[in-house]
Motif scaffolding. Structure first.
Motif, PDB file in Angstrom:
ATOM      1  N   GLU A   1       0.852  -1.192   0.000  1.00  0.00           N
ATOM      2  CA  GLU A   1       0.000   0.000   0.000  1.00  0.00           C
ATOM      3  C   GLU A   1       0.890   1.245   0.000  1.00  0.00           C
ATOM      4  O   GLU A   1       1.829   1.353   0.789  1.00  0.00           O
ATOM      5  CB  GLU A   1      -0.907   0.008   1.226  1.00  0.00           C
ATOM      6  CG  GLU A   1      -1.861  -1.178   1.322  1.00  0.00           C
ATOM      7  CD  GLU A   1      -3.001  -1.115   0.323  1.00  0.00           C
ATOM      8  OE1 GLU A   1      -3.229  -0.028  -0.253  1.00  0.00           O
ATOM      9  OE2 GLU A   1      -3.669  -2.152   0.116  1.00  0.00           O
ATOM     10  N   PHE A   2       0.581   2.199  -0.872  1.00  0.00           N
ATOM     11  CA  PHE A   2       1.374   3.423  -0.993  1.00  0.00           C
ATOM     12  C   PHE A   2       0.576   4.683  -0.639  1.00  0.00           C
ATOM     13  O   PHE A   2       1.179   5.714  -0.335  1.00  0.00           O
ATOM     14  CB  PHE A   2       1.911   3.576  -2.419  1.00  0.00           C
ATOM     15  CG  PHE A   2       2.915   2.537  -2.804  1.00  0.00           C
ATOM     16  CD1 PHE A   2       4.262   2.739  -2.562  1.00  0.00           C
ATOM     17  CD2 PHE A   2       2.522   1.355  -3.389  1.00  0.00           C
ATOM     18  CE1 PHE A   2       5.207   1.789  -2.914  1.00  0.00           C
ATOM     19  CE2 PHE A   2       3.446   0.393  -3.755  1.00  0.00           C
ATOM     20  CZ  PHE A   2       4.786   0.598  -3.508  1.00  0.00           C
ATOM     21  N   GLY A   3      -0.733   4.628  -0.730  1.00  0.00           N
ATOM     22  CA  GLY A   3      -1.525   5.827  -0.525  1.00  0.00           C
ATOM     23  C   GLY A   3      -1.862   6.058   0.940  1.00  0.00           C
ATOM     24  O   GLY A   3      -1.638   5.189   1.790  1.00  0.00           O
ATOM     25  N   PRO A   4      -2.426   7.256   1.280  1.00  0.00           N
ATOM     26  CA  PRO A   4      -2.634   8.381   0.355  1.00  0.00           C
ATOM     27  C   PRO A   4      -1.327   9.124   0.058  1.00  0.00           C
ATOM     28  O   PRO A   4      -0.397   9.112   0.854  1.00  0.00           O
ATOM     29  CB  PRO A   4      -3.611   9.280   1.116  1.00  0.00           C
ATOM     30  CG  PRO A   4      -3.356   8.961   2.556  1.00  0.00           C
ATOM     31  CD  PRO A   4      -2.968   7.519   2.622  1.00  0.00           C
ATOM     32  N   ILE A   5      -1.319   9.744  -1.146  1.00  0.00           N
ATOM     33  CA  ILE A   5      -0.130  10.464  -1.604  1.00  0.00           C
ATOM     34  C   ILE A   5      -0.561  11.807  -2.180  1.00  0.00           C
ATOM     35  O   ILE A   5      -1.586  11.901  -2.863  1.00  0.00           O
ATOM     36  CB  ILE A   5       0.616   9.669  -2.711  1.00  0.00           C
ATOM     37  CG1 ILE A   5       1.132   8.331  -2.173  1.00  0.00           C
ATOM     38  CG2 ILE A   5       1.781  10.480  -3.271  1.00  0.00           C
ATOM     39  CD1 ILE A   5       1.748   7.447  -3.234  1.00  0.00           C
ATOM     40  N   GLU A   6       0.234  12.837  -1.917  1.00  0.00           N
ATOM     41  CA  GLU A   6       0.091  14.110  -2.615  1.00  0.00           C
ATOM     42  C   GLU A   6       1.416  14.420  -3.310  1.00  0.00           C
ATOM     43  O   GLU A   6       2.474  14.330  -2.688  1.00  0.00           O
ATOM     44  CB  GLU A   6      -0.291  15.244  -1.672  1.00  0.00           C
ATOM     45  CG  GLU A   6      -1.712  15.143  -1.155  1.00  0.00           C
ATOM     46  CD  GLU A   6      -2.165  16.409  -0.435  1.00  0.00           C
ATOM     47  OE1 GLU A   6      -1.368  17.390  -0.411  1.00  0.00           O
ATOM     48  OE2 GLU A   6      -3.291  16.413   0.098  1.00  0.00           O
ATOM     49  N   LEU A   7       1.343  14.773  -4.583  1.00  0.00           N
ATOM     50  CA  LEU A   7       2.530  15.182  -5.337  1.00  0.00           C
ATOM     51  C   LEU A   7       2.418  16.658  -5.679  1.00  0.00           C
ATOM     52  O   LEU A   7       1.347  17.139  -6.067  1.00  0.00           O
ATOM     53  CB  LEU A   7       2.651  14.395  -6.645  1.00  0.00           C
ATOM     54  CG  LEU A   7       3.038  12.917  -6.604  1.00  0.00           C
ATOM     55  CD1 LEU A   7       3.263  12.420  -8.018  1.00  0.00           C
ATOM     56  CD2 LEU A   7       4.273  12.690  -5.769  1.00  0.00           C
ATOM     57  N   ALA A   8       3.522  17.362  -5.542  1.00  0.00           N
ATOM     58  CA  ALA A   8       3.556  18.744  -6.018  1.00  0.00           C
ATOM     59  C   ALA A   8       3.572  18.732  -7.545  1.00  0.00           C
ATOM     60  O   ALA A   8       3.884  17.727  -8.187  1.00  0.00           O
ATOM     61  CB  ALA A   8       4.795  19.449  -5.476  1.00  0.00           C
ATOM     62  N   VAL A   9       3.254  19.862  -8.144  1.00  0.00           N
ATOM     63  CA  VAL A   9       3.251  19.956  -9.595  1.00  0.00           C
ATOM     64  C   VAL A   9       4.643  19.638 -10.130  1.00  0.00           C
ATOM     65  O   VAL A   9       5.663  20.068  -9.581  1.00  0.00           O
ATOM     66  CB  VAL A   9       2.770  21.344 -10.054  1.00  0.00           C
ATOM     67  CG1 VAL A   9       3.716  22.448  -9.609  1.00  0.00           C
ATOM     68  CG2 VAL A   9       2.573  21.370 -11.559  1.00  0.00           C
ATOM     69  N   ASN A  10       4.699  18.816 -11.167  1.00  0.00           N
ATOM     70  CA  ASN A  10       5.930  18.359 -11.828  1.00  0.00           C
ATOM     71  C   ASN A  10       6.819  17.493 -10.933  1.00  0.00           C
ATOM     72  O   ASN A  10       7.993  17.283 -11.232  1.00  0.00           O
ATOM     73  CB  ASN A  10       6.744  19.537 -12.368  1.00  0.00           C
ATOM     74  CG  ASN A  10       5.994  20.291 -13.448  1.00  0.00           C
ATOM     75  OD1 ASN A  10       5.350  19.669 -14.297  1.00  0.00           O
ATOM     76  ND2 ASN A  10       6.056  21.609 -13.410  1.00  0.00           N
TER      77      ASN A  10
ATOM     78  N   VAL B   1      -3.651  14.697  -6.058  1.00  0.00           N
ATOM     79  CA  VAL B   1      -4.117  14.026  -4.843  1.00  0.00           C
ATOM     80  C   VAL B   1      -4.514  12.596  -5.188  1.00  0.00           C
ATOM     81  O   VAL B   1      -5.419  12.379  -5.998  1.00  0.00           O
ATOM     82  CB  VAL B   1      -5.302  14.780  -4.214  1.00  0.00           C
ATOM     83  CG1 VAL B   1      -5.766  14.063  -2.947  1.00  0.00           C
ATOM     84  CG2 VAL B   1      -4.921  16.226  -3.907  1.00  0.00           C
ATOM     85  N   ILE B   2      -3.824  11.642  -4.551  1.00  0.00           N
ATOM     86  CA  ILE B   2      -4.088  10.221  -4.794  1.00  0.00           C
ATOM     87  C   ILE B   2      -4.487   9.600  -3.463  1.00  0.00           C
ATOM     88  O   ILE B   2      -3.625   9.295  -2.611  1.00  0.00           O
ATOM     89  CB  ILE B   2      -2.832   9.510  -5.375  1.00  0.00           C
ATOM     90  CG1 ILE B   2      -2.445  10.106  -6.731  1.00  0.00           C
ATOM     91  CG2 ILE B   2      -3.095   8.016  -5.533  1.00  0.00           C
ATOM     92  CD1 ILE B   2      -1.418  11.190  -6.652  1.00  0.00           C
ATOM     93  N   PRO B   3      -5.775   9.408  -3.214  1.00  0.00           N
ATOM     94  CA  PRO B   3      -6.220   8.884  -1.908  1.00  0.00           C
ATOM     95  C   PRO B   3      -5.745   7.462  -1.626  1.00  0.00           C
ATOM     96  O   PRO B   3      -5.512   7.114  -0.456  1.00  0.00           O
ATOM     97  CB  PRO B   3      -7.752   8.941  -2.011  1.00  0.00           C
ATOM     98  CG  PRO B   3      -8.023   9.970  -3.065  1.00  0.00           C
ATOM     99  CD  PRO B   3      -6.907   9.840  -4.044  1.00  0.00           C
ATOM    100  N   SER B   4      -5.620   6.631  -2.674  1.00  0.00           N
ATOM    101  CA  SER B   4      -5.192   5.256  -2.435  1.00  0.00           C
ATOM    102  C   SER B   4      -4.431   4.741  -3.641  1.00  0.00           C
ATOM    103  O   SER B   4      -4.719   5.107  -4.790  1.00  0.00           O
ATOM    104  CB  SER B   4      -6.396   4.342  -2.150  1.00  0.00           C
ATOM    105  OG  SER B   4      -7.266   4.284  -3.267  1.00  0.00           O
ATOM    106  N   LEU B   5      -3.442   3.879  -3.363  1.00  0.00           N
ATOM    107  CA  LEU B   5      -2.663   3.272  -4.434  1.00  0.00           C
ATOM    108  C   LEU B   5      -2.000   2.012  -3.874  1.00  0.00           C
ATOM    109  O   LEU B   5      -1.320   2.076  -2.843  1.00  0.00           O
ATOM    110  CB  LEU B   5      -1.600   4.239  -4.942  1.00  0.00           C
ATOM    111  CG  LEU B   5      -0.915   3.921  -6.275  1.00  0.00           C
ATOM    112  CD1 LEU B   5      -0.295   5.169  -6.875  1.00  0.00           C
ATOM    113  CD2 LEU B   5       0.165   2.846  -6.137  1.00  0.00           C
TER     114      LEU B   5
END
Length: 506
Positions: free
Chosen positions: A354-363, A488-492
């Motif tokens: 399990e990797f989420g939740p994840i937030e990535l900044a732009v680029n 925004v990636i709630p689950s992965l």
């Protein structure tokens, strides 16, 4: 008509020769892209799924096979079987050309169980009119074979001859029982070169009577409807076919030939009444010739062929070519079909992370897995809360920068599968439509050694494409590109996939 036994060659000798051909190719088979979780021939060329059925406690999947080379030609019927749709066993080659009507190929067809419990195959016997190639068209007739065990077949000859010498395409019978009567549909190119599906009927499985053209493609440029299928789903009937001659329009029908369906109503003795537009089964680069069948538990399942016809075809150099898609469950979703991996497929998952939740900044990008030949990925993207223009995964990423990108593209408002960074094989992208109203996107992505299948929002849309990675470790990288803000990636989650084969090295 009466069945005529037309055997002119020793079937057992032809089958033995074919088995030897596969074994010879297998000796030098390369496995860099050979699938772990998809059905493929041990070696040689594979195309259309044939004769899909459940018989004597096993699921049977036959397929078009060239046992002598990794290119199309010399059509035989290969065969695999399974108790559970997850673990598959290689069976002996089922059919080889052995009489005059099938001199140049045992072409596609379907399987049914007779009232006395035998497995009955209907298929197309094929000859070239000029004896060499399709330059002057085909001579094709519908043939019949019977088996007590699903492995060994007795051929009974031609049961539906071609009624008009001007017909150059006449093939791919799909048979089912409707009440007390048997029905057969197959594809035809009429003397006027219109693509049609014809229906025949029979009381005894042997003597077949023409009923009617059950469907004609509205586009006069579509000259043939290959591998037709017709089946009930809830209170509707579905007619599906693989259209030859269909021109691309926008995002639709971008492949050389395109497999799709229409939904409507039908009663025996009447016409089919179409109620939906034509929809593609699959929006990817490589999908053709699907065939459905019914499970004992009532589910309707479909296998497709991942057609590799667009040049270059790098698999041809590896002693094998072509594979099936995963088996998919088919259900009705309004005016189109939902298809998603069979529920049993998750049994192949190993080492799930399990990797989420994840937030990535732009680029921003983030490597999730450093070396992954196979993966079962489940991912949710919060579209309403994300501002990045592209959010997704770089798959099969190797040290030279090669990768295939699967992402949501906010400018297109579609899910995109993009192969422009690949060294091997055809490039280009495909895009599947998406309803943004829910504010979120669910993706399930099945990665095999040389292919990617993307299921959008529980299979409302699917994309199946080959992806041939370069040498070296194969990363999975999460990316966010451009736009005004974060992704925004709630689950992965990512799991490796086990092999589908009873004997893994075979």
């Amino acid at each position: 008509m009466n069945i005529e036994n037309m055997t002119t060659y020793d079937q057992s000798e032809q089958l033995a020769r074919a088995e030897a051909g596969v074994e010879e190719l297998f000796k030098s088979r390369k496995d860099r892209w050979y699938p772990v979780s998809h059905i493929a021939s041990k070696a040689g060329w594979i195309n259309d799924p044939n004769g899909l059925c459940y018989f004597q406690g096993r699921y049977h999947a036959y397929y078009q096979l060239n046992p002598f080379a990794s290119v199309w030609g010399s059509c035989h019927w290969g065969h695999v079987s399974s108790k559970d749709l997850v673990t598959w066993r290689r069976e002996p080659i089922a059919m080889a050309p052995s009489f005059e009507a099938e001199r140049d190929g045992v072409f596609s067809g379907s399987a049914v169980i007779s009232d006395d419990g035998k497995l009955v195959i209907y298929y197309t016997g094929h000859r070239w009119r000029n004896g060499i190639n399709e330059g002057e068209g085909n001579l094709q007739e519908q043939c019949m074979a019977v088996s007590e065990d699903g492995v060994h077949f007795t051929k009974l000859g031609v049961v539906v001859p071609c009624p008009d010498d001007r017909i150059l395409h006449f093939r791919d019978p799909k048979v089912w029982k409707q009440g007390g009567e048997w029905r057969m549909v197959f594809g035809v190119s009429t003397p006027e070169h219109r693509g049609e599906i014809w229906m025949y009927k029979s009381a005894d499985m042997v003597n077949w009577e023409f009923d009617r053209p059950i469907y004609q493609h509205p586009d006069p440029d579509v000259f043939m409807l290959e591998c037709p299928d017709m089946f009930p789903l809830d209170d509707k009937w579905v007619i599906c076919y693989s259209a030859m001659g269909l021109s691309p329009k926008g995002f639709e029908a971008r492949n050389h030939n395109n497999a799709g369906y229409v939904i409507g109503t039908w009663e025996p003795g009447g016409d089919f009444h179409q109620e939906s537009e034509f929809h593609l089964w699959d929006d990817g680069h490589n999908y053709y010739a699907p065939q459905t069948f019914g499970c004992p538990d009532g589910r309707r399942l479909v296998f497709g062929w991942m057609s590799p016809f667009t040049q270059p075809i790098p698999m041809e150099d590896d002693g094998w070519c072509g594979q099936f898609t995963l088996p998919r469950e088919v259900s009705l979703a309004g005016d189109h079909l939902r298809t998603q991996p069979i529920r049993e497929f998750s049994r192949l998952d190993e080492d799930k992370r399990e990797f989420g939740p994840i937030e990535l900044a732009v680029n921003e990008s983030r490597t999730l897995v450093t070396d992954s030949e196979t993966a079962d990925i489940e991912m949710e993207i919060n579209l309403a809360g994300s501002q990045a223009e592209r959010i997704g995964l770089e798959l099969h990423r190797t040290g030279n920068g090669d990768h295939t990108l699967v992402c949501y593209d906010d400018q297109l408002e579609r899910v995109v599968l993009d192969r422009h960074c690949n060294t091997y094989g055809d490039r280009g992208y495909r895009a599947a439509p998406l309803d943004k109203a829910h504010g979120s996107l669910k993706l399930r992505i099945i990665v095999d050694r040389g292919s990617i299948e993307v299921y959008v929002n529980d299979g409302l849309e699917v994309m199946s494409s080959y992806s041939f990675p370069a040498d070296g470790p194969r990363e999975i990288r999460l990316v966010a590109e451009s736009g005004e803000g974060k992704a925004v990636i709630p689950s992965l989650s990512i799991a490796k996939l086990g092999t589908i084969w009873e004997t893994p090295d075979r």
